[in-house]
Scaffold this motif. Structure first.
Motif, PDB file in Angstrom:
ATOM      1  N   ASP A  96     -87.224 -41.657-113.949  1.00  0.00           N
ATOM      2  CA  ASP A  96     -87.449 -42.324-115.235  1.00  0.00           C
ATOM      3  C   ASP A  96     -87.787 -41.360-116.370  1.00  0.00           C
ATOM      4  OD1 ASP A  96     -86.937 -44.773-114.079  1.00  0.00           O
ATOM      5  OD2 ASP A  96     -89.039 -45.229-113.704  1.00  0.00           O
ATOM      6  N   LEU A  97     -88.043 -40.103-116.058  1.00  0.00           N
ATOM      7  CA  LEU A  97     -88.328 -39.122-117.111  1.00  0.00           C
ATOM      8  C   LEU A  97     -87.043 -38.836-117.907  1.00  0.00           C
ATOM      9  CD1 LEU A  97     -90.569 -36.542-115.223  1.00  0.00           C
ATOM     10  CD2 LEU A  97     -91.298 -38.335-116.801  1.00  0.00           C
ATOM     11  N   GLN A 146     -85.357 -31.483-109.506  1.00  0.00           N
ATOM     12  CA  GLN A 146     -86.449 -32.440-109.687  1.00  0.00           C
ATOM     13  C   GLN A 146     -86.407 -33.556-108.641  1.00  0.00           C
ATOM     14  OE1 GLN A 146     -87.413 -33.244-113.781  1.00  0.00           O
ATOM     15  NE2 GLN A 146     -87.419 -35.434-113.348  1.00  0.00           N
ATOM     16  N   ARG A 184     -84.672 -33.409-116.751  1.00  0.00           N
ATOM     17  CA  ARG A 184     -84.599 -32.981-115.351  1.00  0.00           C
ATOM     18  C   ARG A 184     -84.793 -31.469-115.315  1.00  0.00           C
ATOM     19  NH1 ARG A 184     -84.825 -36.913-111.603  1.00  0.00           N
ATOM     20  NH2 ARG A 184     -83.714 -35.610-110.117  1.00  0.00           N
ATOM     21  N   LEU A 189     -89.026 -39.098-109.892  1.00  0.00           N
ATOM     22  CA  LEU A 189     -89.278 -38.996-111.325  1.00  0.00           C
ATOM     23  C   LEU A 189     -88.003 -39.255-112.144  1.00  0.00           C
ATOM     24  CD1 LEU A 189     -91.631 -35.883-111.267  1.00  0.00           C
ATOM     25  CD2 LEU A 189     -92.271 -38.305-111.401  1.00  0.00           C
TER      26      LEU A 189
END
Length: 99
Positions: free
Chosen positions: A26-27, A20, A30, A24
């Motif tokens: 903060d998601l 990933q 993964r 990103l």
């Protein structure tokens, strides 16, 4: 977490590559692809399943088994495969686009 680093998973005794983008982070999950010792995977296709030497042992990337994992399931980093970014990306392209 960092793209193309190899992590040990907490729930299973396997390694996995983080695919990933770092944009990103903060998601809560993964996208990861598992790595298996060459002897533990019964078949492989060279373009789909590249091999990498990690800590003196040969592993195969099981691209077709990628999945999103909760960040809490991802353990410590054990290797960095950034120098193999083109090979890893080519394997995912082959999985999704056939070339």
């Amino acid at each position: 977490m960092a793209r193309f680093k190899v992590y040990r998973l907490k729930s299973e005794p396997i390694l996995a590559i983080d695919l990933q983008t770092n944009m990103l982070d903060d998601l809560p999950s993964r996208v990861m692809v598992p790595l298996y010792r060459v002897g533990d995977m019964s078949w492989s296709i060279s373009r789909l399943n590249p091999r990498f030497l990690i800590n003196g042992e040969l592993y195969v990337m099981a691209t077709q088994r990628m999945a999103a994992l909760p960040v809490a399931e991802i353990g410590e980093p054990v290797a960095n495969l950034t120098t193999h970014a083109d090979t890893i990306t080519a394997a995912t392209n082959f999985l999704f686009q056939g070339f």
